[in-house]
Enzyme design. Structure first.
Site: not given
Length: 269
Positions: A12, A108-109, A7-8
């Site tokens: 997504i 998190a990415d 999820v950016g």
């Protein structure tokens, strides 16, 4: 099958893995107001339209930089897939030694990308045991999305942090929204570095400006962090293919974060 969800801020991105194979990729625009029902039906409908049975999804991993959507996302997987998704967060096994001042601040990415990079470097070096062991290479990951992030991982699997700058599309948007006469343009490498039109001039500034910033940051990381030792540079993210010919990367893997999510699932059974 395993489902990986990234999820950016803009999109997504999703990947469905059959064994080691990334069998399906799909995406939709990010909207923090989406309900768990809207998300669950979206995932199930896309899988069905591509002839995959959602009941065959055994595990799910997510990384999200949009906290407002996380509650709906986790609920949608409980309701529509009867699964608890693994979210990349502090406390899970990553195979990395996190050296960030406050690990909870890391996107998190970025962690998923670092996990994927270590795995990709091992594969590029001939490792075939599916491990997440760095084969003695210092790594730099450049993720070109809404923002461009430059992350540093040592040959000892230490995640040190990195740098963040506005992404290519964000730069175009800022010029268009912040001025009276500059238009929004496509991010492409222009034919001429010296633009002979306003559109070409913006494209030159954004493309070569982004490439120059990345080149300088990589050079400084190698000099200041790795003592002049050359790093293995991996490009990923939506714009990485557009910059593939700019001589910035040793390897371009647009799906690196999805691959990192799969590896994270393997490490957290």
């Amino acid at each position: 099958m395993l489902l990986a969800v990234d999820v950016g801020n803009t999109t997504i991105q999703c990947g469905l893995f059959e064994g080691e194979k990334l069998a399906l990729q799909f995406r939709r625009s990010t909207n923090p107001k989406l309900s768990s029902d809207e998300l669950g039906l979206f995932f199930r409908d896309v899988l069905a339209l591509n002839n995959f049975d959602y009941k065959s999804v055994e595990r799910i991993a997510c990384c999200s930089v949009v906290p407002a959507i996380n509650h709906s996302l986790s609920n949608c997987f409980r309701k529509y897939f009867s699964k608890e998704a693994l979210f990349i967060a502090a406390g899970i096994k990553t195979g990395l030694k996190i050296k960030y001042a406050n690990p909870r601040e890391i996107g998190a990415d970025r962690i998923a990308g670092a996990i994927g990079a270590v795995h990709a470097a091992a594969s590029a070096n001939g490792a075939d045991d599916g491990s997440c062991k760095n084969p003695g290479r210092n790594l730099i990951v450049v993720d070109m999305g809404t923002a461009t992030t430059v992350d540093v991982i040592t040959k000892n699997n230490e995640y040190l942090g990195g740098a963040i700058l506005p992404g290519a599309a964000m730069s175009v948007h800022a010029l268009s929204e912040g001025t009276a006469q500059l238009p929004s343009v496509e991010v492409v490498q222009p034919k001429n570095v010296c633009g002979s039109s306003t559109i070409e001039a913006i494209q030159s500034g954004v493309f070569y400006g982004q490439a120059g910033a990345i080149r300088e940051l990589v050079s400084k990381m190698e000099e200041k962090v790795f003592g002049g030792e050359r790093a293995f540079v991996i490009g990923t993210g939506g714009f990485s293919r557009s910059f593939e010919g700019a001589g910035l990367f040793d390897l371009v893997l647009p799906d690196l974060v999805l691959q990192g999510l799969k590896v994270a699932l393997d490490m957290n059974p």
